[in-house]
Each structure stands twice: as C-alpha cells, then as structure tokens.
Design a protein around this motif. Structure first.
Motif, PDB file in Angstrom:
ATOM      1  N   VAL A 107       0.827  -1.312  -0.022  1.00 17.84           N
ATOM      2  CA  VAL A 107       0.141  -0.050   0.039  1.00 17.84           C
ATOM      3  C   VAL A 107       0.833   1.327  -0.112  1.00 17.84           C
ATOM      4  N   GLU A 108       2.054   1.105   0.326  1.00 21.44           N
ATOM      5  CA  GLU A 108       2.972   2.415   0.491  1.00 21.44           C
ATOM      6  C   GLU A 108       3.202   2.751  -1.006  1.00 21.44           C
ATOM      7  N   ILE A 109       3.469   1.864  -2.049  1.00 24.59           N
ATOM      8  CA  ILE A 109       3.808   2.526  -3.413  1.00 24.59           C
ATOM      9  C   ILE A 109       2.852   3.310  -3.975  1.00 24.59           C
ATOM     10  N   PRO A 110       1.302   3.084  -3.919  1.00 24.97           N
ATOM     11  CA  PRO A 110       0.591   3.837  -4.632  1.00 24.97           C
ATOM     12  C   PRO A 110       0.479   5.393  -3.571  1.00 24.97           C
ATOM     13  N   SER A 111       0.677   5.104  -2.372  1.00 27.02           N
ATOM     14  CA  SER A 111       0.593   6.262  -1.408  1.00 27.02           C
ATOM     15  C   SER A 111       1.499   7.258  -1.758  1.00 27.02           C
ATOM     16  N   TYR A 112       2.809   6.864  -2.160  1.00 24.59           N
ATOM     17  CA  TYR A 112       3.771   8.043  -2.623  1.00 24.59           C
ATOM     18  C   TYR A 112       3.488   8.519  -3.751  1.00 24.59           C
ATOM     19  N   LEU A 113       2.811   7.748  -4.787  1.00 23.72           N
ATOM     20  CA  LEU A 113       2.375   8.454  -6.081  1.00 23.72           C
ATOM     21  C   LEU A 113       1.498   9.316  -5.855  1.00 23.72           C
ATOM     22  N   ILE A 114       0.200   9.010  -5.133  1.00 24.07           N
ATOM     23  CA  ILE A 114      -0.845   9.888  -4.721  1.00 24.07           C
ATOM     24  C   ILE A 114      -0.210  11.208  -4.157  1.00 24.07           C
ATOM     25  N   GLY A 115       0.786  10.870  -3.118  1.00 20.62           N
ATOM     26  CA  GLY A 115       1.132  12.072  -2.321  1.00 20.62           C
ATOM     27  C   GLY A 115       1.959  13.066  -3.054  1.00 20.62           C
ATOM     28  N   CYS A 116       2.858  12.500  -3.889  1.00 24.48           N
ATOM     29  CA  CYS A 116       3.599  13.339  -4.760  1.00 24.48           C
ATOM     30  C   CYS A 116       2.612  14.526  -5.593  1.00 24.48           C
ATOM     31  N   PHE A 117       1.734  13.653  -6.120  1.00 30.29           N
ATOM     32  CA  PHE A 117       0.859  14.366  -7.274  1.00 30.29           C
ATOM     33  C   PHE A 117       0.031  15.371  -6.561  1.00 30.29           C
ATOM     34  N   ALA A 118      -0.829  15.004  -5.258  1.00 31.38           N
ATOM     35  CA  ALA A 118      -1.444  15.787  -4.617  1.00 31.38           C
ATOM     36  C   ALA A 118      -1.038  16.948  -4.003  1.00 31.38           C
ATOM     37  N   MET A 119       0.209  17.151  -3.249  1.00 31.75           N
ATOM     38  CA  MET A 119       1.049  17.876  -2.679  1.00 31.75           C
ATOM     39  C   MET A 119       1.300  19.316  -3.854  1.00 31.75           C
ATOM     40  N   ASP A 120       1.658  18.836  -4.967  1.00 33.39           N
ATOM     41  CA  ASP A 120       1.961  19.694  -5.894  1.00 33.39           C
ATOM     42  C   ASP A 120       0.525  20.453  -6.485  1.00 33.39           C
TER      43      ASP A 120
END
Length: 588
Positions: A403-416
């Motif tokens: 579950v970590e792998i999609p969390s980093y993708l979504i986190g990078c996308f959302a914070m920008d």
C-alpha cells in the motif's frame, strides 16, 4: 544555484542518472528487509511447559494423544486450559505456558480434577508447536515467560541502532564522500546480515543486529543524499521520495521469504543475500559532482561531467573551474548584500529555542514535531503490527508494504496540486478515522480489520513522505536545518517507541492501531491550523516565516504579472533549497 546548471545542460534525469538511481535504490530494498526482518525472527509459536519425565498420554478436554507435539497443533494458541499429561512413573501433570502443577493422588486420568495440586514455575524446559514456526530465536533460546522481555527488546535496540547510525554515517559522508560510505555500509549489511544467522547466543544476536541497524540506517541516509545530488530539481522531489518505495519492496520481500522459509537462520541468510548483486558493481559508482567540487577535485569533476554528457547523448560545454568560481562569486555577492542590509546587526547564534520564538512559531513547531512523530510511529506500528491482526500474517505484512507504493505516487501528485496542508491534514484524519473504526469491527471479521489497518498505513505513509518537504517550507533559511533536524529526531523517537506500542496487542489485538488512530486524528486537526506553502517563496527571516498564512492585500495590474514571474523564479529556488534541506535533514 550556479552548480544546478549541470543538470540544465546535461539533463535532469536521463540515461546516466537513471542507471545510477535504480542501482543505488536497489540496495535500499535491503534496508526495508532488515528493518522488518524481526517480525519473523522473534515469532513465538504456541508452547507449554515440558513435563518432568517421559510422557505416555496427553489429554486436553476430550482430545487425547501420545505426545505434546501431537496435541499442540490441534488446540492452537487460543486454548484457555492446561494440558494434562501422564508420565511413565504414573504422575499426572497439568501443563500451562509458564506453570505446571502436579496432581496429588489422582484416581483416574481425566481432564477435570478437584483435588490438591503442587504448582511450580517452569524449570526452563518448554515444548513448542513447530507447525508454523519450525525454528525462531524464541524456540532456540527459550525467550518465553520470564525471558519474554528479551525477545521484545530486539526491535527497540535495532531502532536505537538506526538512530545512532543516521548520526554517525551522515556526518562521515560529508567528510570522506558519499560513495565510500555507500560501499562500506553495503558491504557491512551483507556481512553483518549473514553473521546474524550464525549468532551463538541471544547477546551476540542483539549486538550484531544493532550494528546491522547502524549500517542499514547509514546507507538509507546517504543514498538520499546521493540520488538528490545526481538528479535535477525538476525530478528531485519524486526521486528522493520514491527511495521509500524501495523500502516498501523490502517489506514485501520479508513477507514472501517468511512464508517460504520457517527456519530463522536460513531466513536471515536468504534476506541478507537478496541484494548481494549490488556489491558486484557498487565499486564503480562515481562520487557526486557536488561533493567533488566542494572538495576542489576539478579534474575528477570534469571527467565525470564529460562521462555524463557522453552517456546522455549531449555535448558537454561545462568547465568545473568556471562553475565553482561562479558559485563563489554568487555567494560573495549574497553575503555582501546581507551585510549592507544589516550593517549594525551582530550575528546571532541560533538554537532550538528559536523554533519557539513566538506563540505562533511555538504552536507551529509543536504541530510539525507531532507530525514527524506520528508519521514514524504509525508507519512502524502498521508494519510491525500487521502480523497480529488475524488472518494470514504473511499476506498482512505483504499488503502493509504494497500500500505504500501508491501512497507515494498519490502524495507527490496531490501536494503539488492541492497543496501541502490540504494533503497532509486529510491523510492524517483518514488514518485516524480508519483506525478508530477498528473498535466496531466484530471479533470474527479479520478481513475488515486488515482493510482498515491498510487504509491507515496508506494515509500515514502520505503524511510521512510529505512532512520532509513541508517542514522545509514552513521555516526560514536561518533555522531551516535546525527545524528539519529536530523533526528528524522526533521521527527517530517515534520509531523507538513503535515496537513497545505494538506489544500492547497482548492487551487487546487492535489497541496499537487505536492509539495511532486517536493521535493521528488529533494531529490532523492541528495540521489544519498550519499555513499553506504551495506556491509561496521560501522565507529567509523569522518575521517572514511567522507571517505565512496571514492574509495580505494583493496588488493588481502590472504588479500581478511581476508577482507571477517572481513566483515562478521562487519556485525553482524553493525546489533547490528543498533538496538541500532534505539532504541536511537526512544527515542530522
């Protein structure tokens, strides 16, 4: 920064950088492996006291057998009553986990007995159920009952090694170079990892694991520095954040290996050699251009620049000496400008107290520290505690990594796109709600509990990955390194506390997740009070940092276009400073 021209000319993330990045990150998988390997190393199977004598019959309720090994797999670990055994001498014993009782003058061999008994503690002889766990350090060294605390001390001592290793190797990397530390820690990870498998006793095991924690932490710290100094600002946030994804892959490797191998020392050897191919080519790693130029190695820098250009398929028009001279000139101008602006102001020695210089900054610092703490605490509680959730422990741990792998993708996308605060706060609130909902889960519904726990892990991972950048942007230049360094220390405190929190599952299986959930929800609410930093230039003074989030009247017309251009320029500066701060944080 003038040195950033290297990537403008040679490419921010082309063939050369991609090769180095994936090679360096490959070894980071080993860090995830060793951090979480203990979940199966110290696994405790079902057990009872050994009987004093040769057993001829075993009775549990209406189940009979001829040996303890036959009965233990049948009754499972949830059995409430003792096992009754009869020895060759005719004695009848009631065997529990840590106590045994000798029946006085029994008439028949029955399960229920109302007569007198002589109760005593186990004398050090135990019988284990080897159906699931064929061999662990618990079964080898009898780390149960009054020695159970020794097994529970393994992960906290490992995390203490992580703390010390980050401090030691981060400083050494600045002194002797990044590549030398990468090579040394990689070699030690392999050597110490295999050595752990041949530990003669518990104390050798703990010492070797402590040293292994130091070098694993050292590699993880320095590899962050290494990949950020080889990639340009356009991709640096993504490349540094996705080192965590390699760590998550390591967690999944632990789950898979634990399922296939049930003997702890074989399991440890296999985990240690998973990334051993890295040792075959790590000696070819070049030193970073930033480090070479900082040390004045112009010839090596120029050779490296030409190699990067050749492999990336571009022309190298850069000269190392010119880059460094231009960098020195820029720094001199900046210092001169500061002197002119503040001619009569003596330089103030900053301390951690400056993070609490006003009520606004004090509240901000406490909230940021809390995010660092809950990010680390939640990360390791969800990872280490996944094996106690019920159901298949191997699948649970694998999912905790996946579950970590999609969390980093979504986190990078959302914070920008939607902002740092609008990503961090909802993530923590989601983690809190998911974990607190576990209370309502029926005892027999393990699947729903696992799903809620994985949602919590997913959300916490987003906040944990984001806080690195968010901290950099919330504080001014003069105390930025101090802010991220102190936050990093709170992160390490959370990682040391996490194993103790996981052990609360002995009180109630979902208590660790509930504690994390309550803390995450409270901290998520506090995060809503922090200012948004997306699109804002990095602050340089305490006054500017304190004014973040305060409403200001915006100018219109021509000034609007000027502000837009300044915002674009500030974004590039902010990204470069962000990467520098992340490096400083990891070193601290």
């Amino acid at each position: 920064m003038t040195v950033e021209r290297i990537f403008d000319e040679l490419g921010h993330f082309k063939r050369y950088q991609a090769r180095l990045y994936f090679a360096a990150v490959f070894q980071a998988v080993a860090c995830g492996i060793h951090y979480l390997a203990s979940v199966f190393l110290v696994e405790t199977p079902n057990f009872v006291c050994g009987a004093p004598g040769n057993i001829t019959a075993v009775l549990y309720d209406n189940i009979t057998g001829s040996s303890l090994e036959d009965i233990l797999p049948v009754i499972g670990s949830g059995s409430g009553g003792p096992l009754v055994v009869r020895t060759a001498e005719g004695e009848q014993w009631e065997l529990s986990r840590c106590r045994c009782a000798l029946r006085i003058k029994p008439k028949d061999f029955i399960y229920e007995f109302s007569g007198n008994k002589t109760v005593r503690e186990c004398s050090g002889s135990f019988v284990y159920d080897h159906t699931e766990v064929h061999q662990s350090i618990v079964t080898d060294w009898d780390l149960v009952c009054d020695r159970e605390w020794l097994a529970k001390l393994c992960q906290p001592t490992f995390m203490l090694g992580v703390l010390i290793g980050a401090l030691v190797f981060g400083d050494m990397a600045d002194r002797v170079g990044r590549v030398r530390i990468l090579m040394f820690t990689s070699l030690c990870q392999f050597g110490l990892g295999v050595s752990v498998a041949f530990s003669l006793n518990y104390f050798f095991f703990v010492v070797l694991r402590f040293l292994l924690a130091m070098v694993s932490s050292g590699y993880l710290v320095v590899v962050f520095v290494y990949v950020t100094e080889f990639t340009g600002i356009k991709v640096r946030t993504w490349t540094s954040m996705h080192v965590h994804a390699a760590f998550a892959v390591g967690i999944m490797v632990v789950a898979l290996t634990g399922y296939l191998v049930r003997v702890w020392w074989i399991y440890q050897i296999i985990l240690s050699i998973c990334t051993s191919p890295f040792l075959l080519f790590c000696w070819k790693f070049p030193e970073t251009p930033f480090y070479l130029m900082a040390k004045g190695h112009f010839k090596e820098t120029q050779t490296l620049l030409e190699t990067i250009a050749r492999i990336n398929g571009v022309e190298c028009r850069l000269k190392a000496e010119e880059l460094l001279e231009a960098e020195k000139t820029e720094n001199s101008k900046a210092l001169l400008l500061q002197d002119k602006e503040r001619p009569s102001k003596p330089e103030k020695k900053l301390s951690i107290l400056d993070l609490f210089g006003s009520w606004r900054m004090a509240g901000r610092t406490c909230t940021v520290w809390a995010i660092w703490f809950i990010g680390s605490l939640g990360y390791y509680v969800f990872s280490l505690g996944s094996v106690y959730l019920g159901g298949n422990q191997y699948i649970n741990l694998f999912l905790a990594g996946a579950v970590e792998i999609p969390s980093y993708l979504i986190g990078c996308f959302a914070m920008d796109r939607i902002g740092r605060k609008k990503t961090c706060a909802p993530a923590l609130l989601l983690a809190g709600v998911a974990c607190m909902l576990i209370i309502a889960v029926p005892a027999d519904n393990n699947a729903l509990a696992v799903v809620l726990s994985m949602i919590g892990k997913f959300a916490v991972a987003i906040a944990f990955g984001l806080i690195y950048l968010y901290t950099c942007e919330l504080y001014p230049t003069i105390i930025r390194s101090l802010a991220v360094g102190s936050g990093s220390m709170m992160c390490r405190v959370g990682s040391v506390v996490a194993p103790f929190c996981v052990y609360l599952a002995d009180v109630w299986i979902y208590l660790p997740q509930l504690i994390v959930g309550i803390l995450a929800f409270i901290i998520g609410v506090l995060t809503l009070l922090l200012p948004e930093t997306l699109g804002k230039p990095l602050t340089t003074t305490l006054e500017e940092a304190e004014s973040l989030g305060c409403k200001k009247k915006s100018k219109k017309g021509a000034e609007g276009g000027m502000e837009l251009n300044q915002s674009e320029a500030a974004k590039d500066v902010r990204e470069a400073a962000e990467d520098s701060a992340v490096v400083q944080m990891e070193v601290l």
